[in-house]
Design a protein around this motif. Structure first.
Motif, short mmCIF file in Angstrom:
data_model
loop_
_atom_site.label_atom_id
_atom_site.label_comp_id
_atom_site.label_asym_id
_atom_site.label_seq_id
_atom_site.Cartn_x
_atom_site.Cartn_y
_atom_site.Cartn_z
N TYR A 188 0.84 -1.21 0.00
CA TYR A 188 0.00 0.00 0.00
C TYR A 188 0.87 1.26 0.00
O TYR A 188 0.60 2.22 -0.74
CB TYR A 188 -0.93 0.00 1.22
N SER A 189 1.94 1.25 0.83
CA SER A 189 2.86 2.40 0.86
C SER A 189 3.53 2.58 -0.50
O SER A 189 3.72 3.71 -0.98
CB SER A 189 3.92 2.20 1.95
N GLN A 214 2.00 6.80 -6.77
CA GLN A 214 1.05 7.82 -7.20
C GLN A 214 1.65 9.21 -7.10
O GLN A 214 1.46 10.06 -7.99
CB GLN A 214 -0.23 7.72 -6.36
N ILE A 239 1.08 4.33 -2.77
CA ILE A 239 0.97 5.76 -2.44
C ILE A 239 2.16 6.54 -2.99
O ILE A 239 2.00 7.61 -3.60
CB ILE A 239 0.85 5.96 -0.91
#
Length: 997
Positions: free
Chosen positions: A512-513, A519, A516
């Motif tokens: 997930y990190s 992105q 992020i």
């Protein structure tokens, strides 16, 4: 006239006396009975002569008690000289005999001293008597030496007399008299071969009497004389003399020169050097310590450092101090530490580090410096940082270190870099930054040191030397990723998070990190840094990975929606359907609805001949079919997956055959078995084998052979591969296929035998073309063992096998095949005629001749030494083997080889005769015994020389049959040398010329 008569009389007396001694010595060792002599003379064989020699040796052993000891014989000779001395008026003879007597008496003293040593070792009670006798003899010799020097001051043997005089005084403990003799020798004979030792002994005596200036001068002369065995000892004593004279600089220079020249520097480091070199090193360290002064604070700035000056001077003198220099620094530092002088030790270490910062010893010394400070002190921390900066992976110093040296410091680099990283990270967290750029710089610095730690741990892991646990590594990697993210270093941060994902496959937070950060990179870097390729496609892959790995995570639904939007924008219906299905799944949709929806989409795509999409859709549909309860549907759907891929390949076949081949392979690579796999492979193989680059086709052919070994197509694969490799001139690969053909062919049938034989032989040729001579040898060896027909080809192959072995260590293998050629010629040649027979005769002659030469060389290498019967037995066996193969050549009767073989055979006998006469004589024989021994040798050698003459005559006789070549000419030369009266070359050559014309 009377003087000449007197000298003649003396010679007669000498000869008679020597004869008496020699006859007494020969008694029992040279007498042989008439029967033995007759046997020796009448038997021309070598074995009979060896037997006679063995009998004589046995008789000599039985009568060993009759031999006199060397000491007694020397005594008898001395007594004899004394008798002659009183009988001759010739002053020159008297002078020579007196010097000879001096040598004999010196020998007797040495014998007595040797007995004294033996008695001492055995704790014999006679040791005191031997010592007294030795001293008496030494004093007698001293008087003789002094008389000789006084009587014959110009005799050329006087340097040796002076030397023995000095030695005698020394053995008696009269050191000063020994010194006087040595100095006299040095004064009178400045070119004497004893001069180096003389000066060394003089220096040694002066040193032992504390006269260091004279010791220094004498030892300096000893070093100047030459480079003998006393050089190191003289250098050692000279250094100590200068040390005693407080000449520390020269003493240091000589000590270091001694250590370097000794060749024991490596041993010195390991603690295994000789006592002299170890002592020299200790003295050198003591000298250096006396020249230095302790300092209150350690500093790398040293002026007029004695050790630096000493090393520089040694290098200017051409001495290689590379190995020794760090040892001296280490020893000096250890000396200071043993004296509890920490500052001096630090200064010593830091001086070397400053001088040779990129040497591994500097790294070791810097670790030693760190160890001298408290663990958490500011100084220790600063030096730890310096250690990483100077020696980290990739630095000039690191690149110069060996693999072992790098391994030694990796753990330190890891530990120290982590300390610095944590300190920088903590500072960055605790500091308020008014400017964002200052915060970026702070966190970037921390990240750099974390990355140093991670790199060192990575290298330790590669060496199985990891010092930290996985959790600790992950923690530091996470800090590095966070620091890079805060510093806006998105590329580095992404790389760190990617590693975290690999290390934590069950941790959704890491992935997930990563999403992020990715992105953020898409937003900031694509415009600012267009060279960085951050794409939505890669981001969608991360979304897909997250959904796949963590479908139950509440964030997976968010990822699926993002991915569905992306698929719709890209018109990726398959992906869109997939994501919609995922969303439906999490919305608690019914299973039957999912199955029907997925199959509907797939069937529509199949009907529209959108085979790529239909294949993917059918794959997706399989996920929702219960293969246990819906077996038929599940199997049907699998076949539709394969059919989609297969028909897509068929569609590409006409216009894009290469793509079609790839698609056929894709069908074959499906995880489940289906009815299209074998056809897909064969079609792919046929397409790929038509291409210029046949490498893929070859791979497919191999796969067919492996997966379907019993198919008709598989049986033809080796031939196809052999042709491909032959066309590509990949000879070794083609050869391997040909060997498979030979191996798998039934050779019991004539056509099969011929096919296998040709394939095996061609394989050997192909290996040779590829210069893979070992493989060629093995292939040809298989041919030689398995295909004895046709005979002429088999013989040629055996010859080729012999030619493979060119190295001396392989000669036995070469000779093995030569013997095979000879053996098979004897066995089968009679079954053939014409050119086959002629060629076989030639090869057999050649092989036999090479074998004969080999045994001839063995014969030549065996030297006749005492005891003669042992070496003669070896030489006899080698001669027997050589004769056997020379005879084989003679029997084959080829003009190309017979004269040469005849010549060498004759030389074999002639060489034996000559070497018998030149053989080693027993050392203990006196003149008469030696004379009789040589007569026996002549009797033994004579038949062999006669045999050599006979064989050379046979060779020469070939000239009467119109044969004449260099070997016959050489036989004529040998006969001219052996029987010059009968074979004068010029007359013989005229006769030969007239006969030939």
């Amino acid at each position: 006239m009377m003087f000449k008569l007197a000298r003649s009389t003396i010679k007669i007396v000498l000869n008679l006396a020597a004869l008496i001694v020699l006859l007494s010595t020969l008694q029992g060792c040279v007498s042989t009975d008439d029967q033995t002599q007759v046997s020796s003379k009448n038997n021309n064989g070598l074995g009979a002569w060896v037997s006679v020699s063995q009998q004589q040796n046995q008789q000599a052993l039985d009568e060993e008690k009759l031999w006199q000891s060397a000491y007694k014989r020397k005594q008898q000779l001395a007594d004899l000289y004394q008798q002659i001395l009183t009988a001759t008026p010739d002053n020159k003879v008297v002078e020579d005999i007196r010097y000879r007597l001096a040598e004999l008496y010196t020998y007797q003293v040495e014998q007595v001293q040797g007995d004294e040593l033996v008695a001492s070792d055995l704790e014999d009670n006679s040791v005191a008597d031997s010592a007294q006798k030795s001293n008496e003899m030494l004093r007698s010799n001293i008087e003789r030496f002094k008389e000789l020097l006084a009587s014959y001051p110009n005799n050329s043997n006087n340097p040796k007399i002076y030397y023995q005089l000095a030695k005698s005084y020394s053995l008696l403990g009269e050191t000063l008299l020994s010194l006087q003799s040595l100095e006299k020798l040095a004064e009178l004979y400045p070119t004497s071969p004893y001069l180096e030792e003389v000066y060394f002994r003089i220096g040694d005596i002066y040193f032992s009497h504390n006269n260091y200036p004279r010791a220094r001068d004498a030892l300096t002369k000893a070093l100047a004389v030459g480079q003998g065995k006393y050089q190191n000892n003289a250098l050692y004593m000279l250094a100590w003399s200068q040390f005693k004279l407080s000449d520390y600089q020269n003493a240091s220079q000589h000590f270091i020169k001694l250590i370097v020249q000794s060749g024991e520097v490596a041993k010195l480091k390991q603690g295994g050097a000789s006592s002299m070199i170890t002592d020299a090193q200790r003295a050198l360290i003591l000298l250096l310590s006396q020249q230095e002064t302790g300092q209150q604070e350690a500093t790398p700035q040293q002026t007029e450092n004695p050790l630096v000056a000493l090393i520089d001077h040694a290098q200017q003198q051409g001495l290689d101090t590379t190995e020794l220099e760090p040892i001296l620094y280490q020893k000096l530092a250890q000396f200071w530490l043993a004296k509890d002088l920490k500052n001096e030790a630090l200064a010593t270490y830091l001086t070397y580090i400053e001088r040779k910062p990129e040497n591994f010893a500097a790294a070791e010394f810097l670790l030693a410096v760190i160890g001298l400070y408290p663990e958490n002190s500011t100084k220790a921390f600063a030096y730890k940082v310096q250690f990483v900066e100077d020696y980290f992976v990739g630095t000039n110093a690191w690149n110069k270190f060996t693999d072992q040296q790098q391994q030694q410091i990796l753990a330190n680099l890891s530990q120290f870099s982590l300390l610095k990283a944590r300190q920088l990270y903590a500072t960055a967290q605790d500091t308020y930054y008014e400017l964002e750029k200052d915060e970026v710089v702070a966190y970037r610095a921390a990240a750099i040191w974390f990355e140093k730690y991670l790199l060192s741990q990575q290298k330790l892991a590669q060496l199985n030397l990891t010092t930290d646990v996985q959790d600790k590594l992950i923690q530091q990697l996470m800090l590095a990723a966070q620091a890079r993210y805060i510093a806006s270093d998105y590329v580095a941060s992404i790389e760190h998070y990617q590693k975290l994902v690999q290390l934590q496959p069950d941790n959704a937070d890491s992935l997930y990190s990563l999403i992020i950060v990715y992105q953020q990179a898409l937003k900031h870097l694509n415009q600012a840094q267009p060279q960085q390729k951050f794409t939505e496609l890669q981001l969608s892959n991360y979304w897909r990975d997250f959904i796949s790995l963590y479908p139950a995570d509440r964030r997976a639904l968010y990822m699926a929606r993002q991915l569905a939007d992306y698929a719709y924008a890209q018109q990726d219906l398959v992906s869109l359907i997939s994501q919609q299905q995922f969303i439906i799944q999490h919305l608690d949709a019914k299973t039957k609805d999912k199955q029907q929806a997925s199959l509907l989409v797939a069937n529509l795509q199949y009907q529209l001949k959108q085979y790529v999409e239909s294949e993917q859709s059918y794959q997706q549909a399989l996920l929702y079919i219960d293969k246990n309860n819906q077996k038929d549907l599940f199997k049907q759907t699998q076949n539709l997956v394969a059919a989609s891929a297969y028909f897509y390949a068929q569609a590409l076949l006409e216009l894009e055959p290469e793509q079609a081949a790839k698609q056929f392979l894709k069908v074959a690579d499906l995880a489940f078995s289906n009815e299209y796999t074998q056809n897909a492979l064969t079609q792919a193989a046929d397409i790929l084998m038509e291409q210029v680059d046949k490498s893929q086709g070859v791979a497919v052919l191999k796969r067919i052979r492996k997966q379907y070994p019993n198919s008709d197509y598989a049986k033809a694969v080796p031939a196809k591969l052999a042709k491909v490799y032959t066309d590509q001139q990949q000879w070794s690969l083609a050869a391997k296929q040909l060997e498979l053909i030979a191996k798998n062919t039934n050779i019991k049938q004539p056509e099969g035998y011929e096919l296998a034989r040709q394939a095996q032989y061609t394989a050997a040729e192909y290996y040779a073309k590829d210069n893979d001579m070992e493989a060629a040898r093995l292939a040809l060896r298989t041919y030689a063992h398995n295909y004895p027909k046709p005979f002429d080809m088999a013989q040629e192959v055996r010859l080729k096998m012999a030619e493979f072995y060119t190295q001396p260590r392989d000669l036995n293998k070469k000779y093995f095949w030569y013997r095979k050629i000879v053996q098979f010629h004897k066995k089968e040649a009679r079954l053939h005629s014409g050119e086959v027979l002629q060629r076989s005769e030639y090869l057999a002659s050649f092989a036999a001749f090479e074998l004969a030469k080999a045994h001839h060389q063995t014969f030549a290498r065996v030297k006749l030494v005492v005891p003669l019967q042992q070496s003669m037995a070896k030489k006899q066996q080698a001669m027997k083997d050589a004769i056997y193969y020379y005879q084989q050549v003679m029997d084959l009767a080829l003009i190309d080889f017979v004269p040469q073989a005849n010549f060498h055979l004759a030389e074999l006998y002639r060489t034996l005769a000559r070497e018998i006469m030149q053989s080693e004589r027993p050392a203990e024989l006196d003149e008469l015994a030696l004379e009789e021994y040589e007569l026996i040798l002549e009797e033994v050698a004579y038949p062999f020389e006669e045999k050599a003459i006979e064989l050379h005559q046979v060779n020469l006789a070939r000239t009467w049959t119109n044969q004449y070549d260099e070997w016959i000419a050489q036989s004529l030369d040998k006969l001219a040398a052996l029987v010059p009266a009968q074979y004068k070359r010029s007359l013989i050559e005229v006769d030969i010329y007239e006969e030939l014309n």
